[in-house]
Design an enzyme around this catalytic site. Structure first.
Site, short mmCIF file in Angstrom:
data_model
loop_
_atom_site.label_atom_id
_atom_site.label_comp_id
_atom_site.label_asym_id
_atom_site.label_seq_id
_atom_site.Cartn_x
_atom_site.Cartn_y
_atom_site.Cartn_z
CE LYS A 217 -39.06 -22.38 -5.26
NZ LYS A 217 -40.51 -22.36 -4.96
CD GLU B 268 -46.40 -23.91 1.57
OE1 GLU B 268 -46.34 -24.43 0.45
OE2 GLU B 268 -45.46 -23.21 2.04
CD GLU C 64 -40.40 -18.72 -5.66
OE1 GLU C 64 -40.37 -19.11 -4.48
OE2 GLU C 64 -40.16 -17.55 -5.99
CD GLU D 51 -39.11 -14.05 -0.66
OE1 GLU D 51 -39.48 -15.24 -0.50
OE2 GLU D 51 -38.97 -13.52 -1.77
CE LYS E 120 -40.82 -15.94 2.32
NZ LYS E 120 -40.34 -17.00 1.39
#
Length: 379
Positions: free
Chosen positions: A127, A176, A220, A356, A360
Site C-alpha cells: 500500500k 482519526e 486496505e 476521493e 476529502k
C-alpha cells in the site's frame, strides 16, 4: 486551473499563541506564551521530552505537531492550558479566495497509476498513500478563529490549531485518533477506506453500504489495523479490537474504523512517545513504511511537512491525546495549503482515487466558506 476569486468572511485572528485542541471529550487551549521544547527527530523524542515534562506545572500541557518524515524535526511547545470553548470574534469585512490545485487532478491520477505499476513490479509493497494539495490565496489575512470554530462544529472531529516555525500554523479538523493515553489505558481508532457522503439520504446510505461491502477498502483497512496491533503489542499487557471494524462518519465522509484498546506494561510512557512509535501508520503512508515513504517522496511534487504527521498534547503525567494530522491546511498570512490523500492498493482506480481526494478537501473548503465540492470541479 485556478479557481475564480470567491468571498470569505474574515475576523481578527484567534487571540493567544496558537495551540488548541477541541472536541466533545477534551478541550485544551494554551494560555499565555508558548515555550519551545528542544526540536529533534522521532528517535530522540523521549530524551527531549523528559525534562520538559518534569518542569511542567500542574495544569500545564505539552502540545504540538510531529512531522510526516520521522527523520525531520518536530515542533512541540510547553504552555499553561485551560478548557472551555473557542472564542469567536465579531464579523469583519470579507476577503476573496483563489484556489489552485497542485498537482493538477490529471497529474495526480498519473501518480496513482505510477504507484500501481510500482506495486505490480514489487509485490512486497502492499500500500502507498498519495496526497495532493490546493494552494489558497486570500486578499486578507486568513482567520484562524473562524476556521477553527467552523471545523469544531462537526462533533466527529478534533479541531486543532498548532503554531509552527516561521509564523505558520497547522489548522484542521481530524477524524482519526492515533493514540489516547489515560494512565495505563490506551486507545487508537484508525480510519482507512473512505466514501463521500451525500445530502440525499438514500444515496448516503448506499455509499455507506457500498463501503462496508468493498473488498478493496476492507483489505486496505486491515493493513492499518494489523500494523497498529503489531506495533503496540510488545508495549501492552492486553490489547485487542473487541468491536471489530465498523462504519463511522464525519459530516462529509464515511470511513471504515476499528477501535483498538489496550493496557500498557509501563504506564509512565508519555503519550507523544507512544504516538511517535506508531506514526506514520499505513493509513497515511503505506506498507512497508520505508519503501512507501520513499515512493511518496518520488511521486508527490509538494513536501508534506507536518501534514499526515500527528498533532496533540499531554499533561505532566504524560497522559493525553494525539491525532493523525489530516483534513488540515497550513496557514501563513494570506496563504494556505490544503492537503488530502488516498490509500492506493492493488485494484485501486486512479480516477476514483482522485475523486476521493477531492471529496476529502470538502471539510476544509466548507470551513473556508467555499463549496465542499469545489475541488471536484478543478481540473
Amino acid at each position: 486551473m485556478t479557481r475564480p476569486l470567491t468571498h470569505f468572511d474574515t475576523r481578527p485572528e484567534l487571540p493567544g499563541p496558537g495551540l488548541a485542541f477541541l472536541n466533545g471529550r477534551d478541550t485544551r487551549i494554551a494560555r499565555g506564551p508558548l515555550q519551545p521544547v528542544p526540536r529533534g527527530d522521532a528517535a530522540s523524542l523521549g530524551a527531549r521530552l523528559a525534562p520538559a515534562l518534569a518542569d511542567l506545572p500542574q495544569g500545564g500541557m505539552i502540545g504540538g505537531a510531529l512531522p510526516f518524515d520521522r527523520a525531520a524535526e518536530d515542533c512541540l511547545w510547553s504552555a499553561e492550558a485551560q478548557g472551555g470553548h473557542l472564542p469567536v470574534g465579531a464579523p469583519a469585512p470579507t476577503g476573496q479566495l483563489r484556489l489552485t490545485p497542485e498537482p493538477q487532478a490529471r497529474d495526480y491520477a498519473a501518480a496513482v497509476a505510477a504507484a500501481l505499476a510500482e506495486m505490480q513490479a514489487n509485490p512486497t509493497l502492499e500500500k502507498v498513500v498519495l496526497a495532493r494539495t490546493l494552494r489558497l490565496e486570500s486578499t486578507r489575512p486568513i482567520d484562524r478563529a473562524g476556521l477553527l470554530a467552523r471545523l469544531a462544529a462537526d462533533p466527529a472531529v478534533t479541531a486543532f490549531d498548532v503554531a509552527l516555525p516561521g509564523g505558520r500554523h497547522l489548522v484542521g479538523g481530524t477524524p482519526e485518533l492515533l493514540l489516547d493515553k489515560r494512565g495505563a489505558e490506551i486507545l487508537s481508532h484508525p480510519l482507512a477506506g473512505s466514501a463521500r457522503r451525500s445530502t440525499d439520504a438514500r444515496e448516503d446510505r448506499a455509499a455507506a453500504e457500498a463501503l462496508a461491502g468493498s473488498e478493496k477498502d476492507q483489505r486496505e483497512h486491515a493493513l492499518v489495523v494489523e500494523f497498529i496491533l503489531d506495533t503496540l503489542a510488545p508495549l501492552c499487557r492486553t490489547l485487542g479490537a473487541p468491536e471489530g471494524t465498523c462504519i463511522t462518519s464525519t459530516g462529509s465522509m464515511w470511513h471504515l474504523g476499528t477501535r483498538i484498546a489496550g493496557r500498557l506494561r509501563d504506564r509512565d510512557q508519555p503519550a507523544p512517545v507512544l504516538a511517535a512509535c506508531l506514526h506514520p501508520t499505513p493509513a497515511v503512508c503505506g506498507l512497508p513504511r520505508d519503501p512507501a515513504a520513499e515512493l511518496i517522496r518520488q511521486l508527490e511534487p509538494v513536501q508534506r511537512d507536518f501534514y499526515a504527521g500527528a498533532v496533540g498534547w499531554c499533561d505532566a503525567r504524560g497522559d493525553g491525546a494525539w491525532h493523525v494530522a489530516i483534513r488540515c491546511a497550513e496557514l501563513q498570512g494570506t496563504h494556505a495549503r490544503l492537503y488530502a490523500g488516498a490509500g492506493i492498493v492493488p485494484g485501486s482506480d486512479p480516477d476514483s482515487e482522485t475523486r476521493e481526494t477531492g471529496a476529502k478537501f470538502g471539510a476544509m473548503l466548507s470551513a473556508f466558506g467555499l463549496a465542499p465540492d469545489a475541488a471536484l470541479n478543478l481540473t
